[in-house]
Enzyme design. Structure first.
Site, PDB file in Angstrom:
ATOM      1  CB  SER A   7      -0.895   0.009   1.250  1.00  0.00           C
ATOM      2  OG  SER A   7      -1.516   1.263   1.364  1.00  0.00           O
ATOM      3  CG  HIS A  32      -3.886  -1.524  -1.601  1.00  0.00           C
ATOM      4  ND1 HIS A  32      -4.961  -2.284  -2.027  1.00  0.00           N
ATOM      5  CD2 HIS A  32      -4.361  -0.744  -0.591  1.00  0.00           C
ATOM      6  CE1 HIS A  32      -6.023  -1.982  -1.289  1.00  0.00           C
ATOM      7  NE2 HIS A  32      -5.690  -1.063  -0.422  1.00  0.00           N
ATOM      8  CG  ASP A  34      -5.162   2.423   0.705  1.00  0.00           C
ATOM      9  OD1 ASP A  34      -4.100   2.094   1.261  1.00  0.00           O
ATOM     10  OD2 ASP A  34      -6.109   1.640   0.509  1.00  0.00           O
ATOM     11  CG  MET A  36      -8.392   7.154   2.196  1.00  0.00           C
ATOM     12  SD  MET A  36      -7.353   7.264   3.681  1.00  0.00           S
ATOM     13  CE  MET A  36      -6.650   5.596   3.678  1.00  0.00           C
ATOM     14  CG  HIS A  65      -9.261   0.141  -0.752  1.00  0.00           C
ATOM     15  ND1 HIS A  65      -8.708   0.005   0.491  1.00  0.00           N
ATOM     16  CD2 HIS A  65     -10.603   0.071  -0.578  1.00  0.00           C
ATOM     17  CE1 HIS A  65      -9.674  -0.136   1.390  1.00  0.00           C
ATOM     18  NE2 HIS A  65     -10.822  -0.108   0.773  1.00  0.00           N
ATOM     19  CG  MET A  67     -11.258   3.109   1.677  1.00  0.00           C
ATOM     20  SD  MET A  67      -9.816   3.122   2.756  1.00  0.00           S
ATOM     21  CE  MET A  67      -8.534   3.322   1.506  1.00  0.00           C
ATOM     22  CG  MET A 136     -11.628  -2.588   4.786  1.00  0.00           C
ATOM     23  SD  MET A 136     -10.054  -2.195   4.050  1.00  0.00           S
ATOM     24  CE  MET A 136      -9.299  -1.235   5.334  1.00  0.00           C
ATOM     25  CG  ASP A 174      -6.291  -2.754   2.872  1.00  0.00           C
ATOM     26  OD1 ASP A 174      -7.010  -2.001   2.202  1.00  0.00           O
ATOM     27  OD2 ASP A 174      -5.183  -2.423   3.330  1.00  0.00           O
TER      28      ASP A 174
HETATM   29  C1  DX5 Z   1      -6.373   1.740   5.383  1.00  0.00           C
HETATM   30  C2  DX5 Z   1      -5.900   1.312   4.009  1.00  0.00           C
HETATM   31  C3  DX5 Z   1      -4.800   0.264   4.085  1.00  0.00           C
HETATM   32  C4  DX5 Z   1      -3.543   0.753   4.795  1.00  0.00           C
HETATM   33  C5  DX5 Z   1      -2.634  -0.430   5.081  1.00  0.00           C
HETATM   34  O1  DX5 Z   1      -7.603   2.417   5.246  1.00  0.00           O
HETATM   35  O2  DX5 Z   1      -6.947   0.750   3.255  1.00  0.00           O
HETATM   36  O3  DX5 Z   1      -4.437  -0.138   2.758  1.00  0.00           O
HETATM   37  O4  DX5 Z   1      -2.880   1.671   3.977  1.00  0.00           O
HETATM   38  O5  DX5 Z   1      -1.535   0.051   5.795  1.00  0.00           O
HETATM   39  P1  DX5 Z   1      -0.877  -0.843   6.955  1.00  0.00           P
HETATM   40  O6  DX5 Z   1      -0.429  -2.107   6.276  1.00  0.00           O
HETATM   41  O7  DX5 Z   1       0.257  -0.004   7.442  1.00  0.00           O
HETATM   42  O8  DX5 Z   1      -1.944  -1.087   7.971  1.00  0.00           O
HETATM   43 ZN    ZN Z   2      -6.587  -0.188   1.252  1.00  0.00          ZN
END
Ligand code: DX5
Ligand code: ZN
Length: 221
Positions: A7, A32, A34, A36, A65, A67, A136, A174
């Site tokens: 990620s 990955h 993310d 947000m 991903h 979110m 998650m 994740d």
């Molecule tokens: C959290 C993200 C994850 C996060 C994982 O909302 O979806 O992908 O970045 O990071 P670690 O592995 O550090 O928990």
């Molecule tokens: Zn993620």
């Protein structure tokens, strides 16, 4: 096949391309990404311009991903920006079936994510429609959190539901995955493993190589 998906949220954005190359030297298959929006989750990360840049910087699978609230509004634009997989949250996407169809029509893979407190029963109606299911293992919104043990059973139950229907969709986990707990999620049936801090914290190539080696050992078990 068991896949490592680092990620990039956990990477140093001042040298992001360099850090991705270090991870690739260890052998990861995916990255990955993310996204947000500060609405669906209480944080804002990055979006379309960053993905377009990364598309030029790597051949690896870009595992996006979303979110975000109403992700169906942005599916086409994330695919245009280079996404290979788009995962939307079951809790945030009302036209879920149409959205999965839209992703498939564009020739990309579609994932459905659920937050820790959403039961896997919510995925039942979609088991035959998605290529990947994201369990998650932390509350979405931040990297560096602790793995939520309660999610292990969800992974196992979902793998059982898929097996019962003869479906071999991927199960992605994740959040909070480390060298200490990764075998737990593998044994429960996860096969796409997202890791932020466990890859980008410390020696990136060494971390990526460690997990890549471990996953191929598991594949050959
Ligand atoms: C959290 C993200 C994850 C996060 C994982 O909302 O979806 O992908 O970045 O990071 P670690 O592995 O550090 O928990
Ligand atoms: Zn993620």
């Amino acid at each position: 096949m068991i896949i490592l998906s680092p990620s990039i949220l956990a990477a140093d954005f001042t040298i992001l391309g360099e850090q991705m190359k270090k991870a690739e030297a260890g052998g990861n298959e995916y990255f990955h990404f993310d996204v947000m929006d500060g609405m669906f989750v209480p944080n804002i990360s990055f979006g379309l311009p960053v993905l377009s840049s990364l598309r030029k910087a790597t051949e690896k699978v870009l595992d996006v991903h979303l979110m975000i609230e109403a992700p169906e509004r942005y599916v086409d634009r994330f695919i245009d920006a280079g996404a290979d997989i788009i995962t939307v949250h079951q809790e945030a996407c009302v036209p879920l079936v149409e959205t999965l169809e839209k992703i498939h029509k564009r020739g990309k893979r579609a994932g459905i994510a659920v937050k820790p407190h959403t039961g896997v029963g919510a995925l039942e109606p979609y088991l035959h429609l998605a290529d990947m299911f994201l369990i998650m293992t932390v509350e979405p919104g931040f990297g560096g959190q602790k793995y939520m043990e309660m999610c292990t059973d969800k992974i196992r139950t979902l793998r059982g539901m898929l097996n019962e229907k003869g479906l071999d969709a991927d199960i992605q986990v994740d959040g909070g995955i480390t060298r200490e707990n990764v075998r737990t999620v593998l044994d429960a049936g996860a096969n796409v493993i997202v890791m932020g801090s466990s890859v980008f914290g410390g020696d990136i190539t060494d971390n990526s190589a460690y997990f890549t080696r471990l996953f191929s050992e598991y594949d050959n078990k």
